[in-house]
Scaffold this active site. Structure first.
Site, PDB file in Angstrom:
ATOM      1  N   LYS A   8     -13.938  18.332  11.375  1.00 42.41           N
ATOM      2  CA  LYS A   8     -14.928  18.507  12.432  1.00 42.41           C
ATOM      3  C   LYS A   8     -14.919  19.959  12.876  1.00 42.41           C
ATOM      4  O   LYS A   8     -13.986  20.423  13.538  1.00 42.41           O
ATOM      5  CB  LYS A   8     -14.647  17.590  13.618  1.00 42.41           C
ATOM      6  CG  LYS A   8     -15.827  17.486  14.574  1.00 42.41           C
ATOM      7  CD  LYS A   8     -15.665  16.344  15.553  1.00 42.41           C
ATOM      8  CE  LYS A   8     -16.956  16.115  16.335  1.00 42.41           C
ATOM      9  NZ  LYS A   8     -16.832  14.963  17.266  1.00 42.41           N
ATOM     10  N   TRP A  39     -19.566  17.544  11.092  1.00 42.09           N
ATOM     11  CA  TRP A  39     -18.618  17.038  10.108  1.00 42.09           C
ATOM     12  C   TRP A  39     -18.767  17.743   8.766  1.00 42.09           C
ATOM     13  O   TRP A  39     -19.881  17.983   8.299  1.00 42.09           O
ATOM     14  CB  TRP A  39     -18.799  15.543   9.909  1.00 42.09           C
ATOM     15  CG  TRP A  39     -18.450  14.723  11.111  1.00 42.09           C
ATOM     16  CD1 TRP A  39     -19.317  14.054  11.919  1.00 42.09           C
ATOM     17  CD2 TRP A  39     -17.144  14.489  11.643  1.00 42.09           C
ATOM     18  NE1 TRP A  39     -18.631  13.415  12.933  1.00 42.09           N
ATOM     19  CE2 TRP A  39     -17.296  13.661  12.780  1.00 42.09           C
ATOM     20  CE3 TRP A  39     -15.860  14.886  11.274  1.00 42.09           C
ATOM     21  CZ2 TRP A  39     -16.220  13.233  13.544  1.00 42.09           C
ATOM     22  CZ3 TRP A  39     -14.789  14.462  12.026  1.00 42.09           C
ATOM     23  CH2 TRP A  39     -14.964  13.648  13.149  1.00 42.09           C
ATOM     24  N   THR A  58       0.839  -1.193   0.000  1.00 42.54           N
ATOM     25  CA  THR A  58       0.000   0.000   0.000  1.00 42.54           C
ATOM     26  C   THR A  58       0.874   1.243   0.000  1.00 42.54           C
ATOM     27  O   THR A  58       2.095   1.174   0.145  1.00 42.54           O
ATOM     28  CB  THR A  58      -0.906   0.024   1.237  1.00 42.54           C
ATOM     29  OG1 THR A  58      -0.075   0.104   2.412  1.00 42.54           O
ATOM     30  CG2 THR A  58      -1.745  -1.240   1.314  1.00 42.54           C
ATOM     31  N   GLU A 111      -5.975  -3.894  -0.782  1.00 49.04           N
ATOM     32  CA  GLU A 111      -6.370  -5.061  -0.005  1.00 49.04           C
ATOM     33  C   GLU A 111      -7.365  -5.945  -0.753  1.00 49.04           C
ATOM     34  O   GLU A 111      -7.476  -7.142  -0.473  1.00 49.04           O
ATOM     35  CB  GLU A 111      -6.980  -4.635   1.334  1.00 49.04           C
ATOM     36  CG  GLU A 111      -6.015  -3.958   2.278  1.00 49.04           C
ATOM     37  CD  GLU A 111      -5.907  -2.454   2.060  1.00 49.04           C
ATOM     38  OE1 GLU A 111      -5.370  -1.767   2.937  1.00 49.04           O
ATOM     39  OE2 GLU A 111      -6.347  -1.964   0.993  1.00 49.04           O
TER      40      GLU A 111
END
Length: 534
Positions: free
Chosen positions: A436, A441, A182, A325
């Site tokens: 935030k 949010w 990754t 993944e």
């Protein structure tokens, strides 16, 4: 194990399929001077069979790791088939990794043989003292001068010329075929092992009509590099279908992309938004898109206006959700049954979501306590993924924190999303990229997409910066289109009827280029570090 009388799921079976149905189908390659060349599936298999003998002569033990450090090319593709077919483990190393990450990945994989493009020998020479585990280096010729540090390395063509074709041995389906790493934005890159079975099942899915729909008559143009989740699995899917392939190496300027699309008769292209934004900015004539039917775009947010402009050219732009993944594909946009009667503009809006889970993938939403949430299109949670071919763990030893990413066969993706009753996924943000502000949010992805719909904005990234009153507020980092004049006041006015007022960035910073990660995504970690103290 193979069912009695059945065909084992293996990379060798994929290549046999390509030769059986399309032996003369071309795999094209554009060199540094823009001259086309290439090979065919039948010719590629003959070289791959020689490569299996080369690996044995280099002393690679069955199950040993072989690292590659190269751009997209037909010669690099040969290792993607030859190494797994020899029963060994392919380790494609991202050439955009830092020197420290390159050295770490090669050491962690245990590679004793490493393959490198001649053009990249200078870069790899910087890391050479830290590659003490590598016994043999092989240089792929590409017309570039080889760095003196690799004067004693093997020449790939010389090795092949001296080798004898070897039919591949039977390989167990669950044997590791490749080890992908990754991006490593937090700590060391994480190793993800994919078996022969995984590669074949993913390839089958890619040929499904509700996925990429790869067909024998297609010509695929993966702009995403082979070292990034095996170019999203497209070369293996091309072998499964017997489709054509086009590679352009590192030369991905807009004009080179346009030339390749038109000259090679590309029908399906795939890559991150950066490529398609740059090509759109070039505004090539419609003849460039004469054969192109669909573009698969993923990695970061796609401006809605970009989807619409490619639709005006007769090209459907599908947004994809993928992850290393899961080898590559998780979800893909499309118009499901019952929605064909929607107005064209509403159908285009479906391509602004992350789409539907592709066949073989299951999705769910989890709250912070791990409880499963409803798919009502409103409730948001962390996206969980499992599939027929996905990884269930990382290969890094001693990384206990990563164990929380996998539980009961499910991967916790780190993406915050909602899923509507029809199954459409809408990514709100990465959990680490949410802003935030005053206890509420803000989605950085939504703000970025709105900004990039501005006709004079080429790229935009939005990150949180500390704020004494609201804890965090959004800051927008903007790249203007060449020759355009963009102002903070103009952008704020443009966003005012597209976003809630309190979502509007407090500050705008104009830059010539936004830093990218090794996988060509906006490097928000670097941006947060750069602008947090401001």
């Amino acid at each position: 194990m193979t069912a009695q009388g059945g065909i084992g799921l293996s990379v060798a079976a994929l290549l046999r399929r390509a030769v059986a149905v399309a032996p003369g189908k071309e795999i094209r390659e554009v060199d540094t001077a823009g001259r086309p060349g290439g090979t065919s599936w039948a010719a590629l298999r003959e070289r791959v069979l020689r490569l299996t003998d080369v690996l044995a002569r280099l002393g690679v033990e069955p199950g040993g790791a072989v690292a590659t450090f190269a751009w997209n090319s037909t010669r690099h593709l040969e290792w993607f088939f030859g190494v797994p077919m020899a029963g060994d483990v392919l380790v494609p190393v991202n050439v955009r990794f830092s020197d420290e990450q390159i050295a770490w990945v090669v050491a962690h994989s245990g590679a004793r043989v490493m393959v490198v493009d001649a053009a990249l020998t200078g870069q790899l020479a910087r890391v050479l003292p830290r590659l003490e585990g590598v016994r043999e280096f092989v240089v792929i010729p590409d017309g570039s001068e080889v760095h003196p540090a690799f004067a004693d390395a093997h020449g790939y063509e010389e090795l092949l010329a001296a080798a004898e074709p070897q039919e591949p041995r039977d390989v167990a389906e669950n044997r590791t075929a490749c080890l992908c790493y990754t991006g490593g934005t937090t700590g060391n890159p994480k190793g993800v092992a994919h078996s022969h079975r995984s590669l074949v099942l993913h390839s089958l899915m890619m040929c499904a009509a509700d996925a990429f729909g790869v067909r024998e008559r297609d010509v695929l143009f993966p702009l995403t590099p082979l070292f990034h989740a095996a170019a999203w699995g497209l070369p293996y899917a091309a072998a499964m279908a017997g489709a054509g392939l086009v590679f352009t190496g590192p030369h991905l300027e807009p004009r080179a992309i346009a030339t390749s699309l038109q000259r090679e008769g590309v029908t399906l292209a795939a890559g991150v938004p950066t490529f398609w934004l740059a090509l759109d900015e070039l505004a090539p004539p419609k003849e460039v898109f004469a054969s192109l039917e669909r573009i698969v775009c993923g990695g970061s947010a796609i401006p809605y206006g970009l989807v619409r402009r490619y639709a005006d050219r007769g090209v459907t732009m599908h947004q994809a959700l993928g992850m290393t993944e899961n080898l590559a594909l998780v979800a893909l946009t499309g118009v499901r049954s019952g929605q064909e009667s929607l107005p064209p503009e509403k159908q285009l809006e479906l391509h602004y979501t992350q789409g539907l889970a592709v066949p073989g993938v299951e999705l769910r939403l989890l709250d912070e306590h791990g409880e499963v949430l409803p798919h009502d299109g409103v409730t948001q949670g962390e996206l969980g993924v499992r599939s027929f071919w996905g990884a269930t763990r990382y290969e890094n030893p001693g990384e206990e924190a990563h164990a929380e990413k996998f539980r009961d066969g499910w991967l916790r993706s780190g993406d915050i999303a909602s899923i509507d009753p029809d199954g459409y996924v809408r990514i709100t943000d990465r959990s680490k990229d949410l802003i935030k502000s005053g206890g509420e949010w803000i989605s950085s992805i939504t703000v970025e997409s709105a900004l990039m719909d501005h006709p004079d904005v080429l790229e935009a990234a939005v990150v949180a910066v500390p704020d004494d009153r609201w804890q965090e507020r959004p800051l927008a980092v903007v790249v203007a289109r060449p020759g355009a004049e963009v102002t903070e006041a103009g952008l704020r006015s443009f966003l005012s009827d597209r976003l809630p007022k309190w979502w509007l960035p407090d500050r705008f910073t104009f830059v010539p280029e936004i830093p990218k990660t090794a996988t060509n995504k906006f490097d928000k970690k670097a941006l947060r570090s750069r602008y947090a103290e401001r």
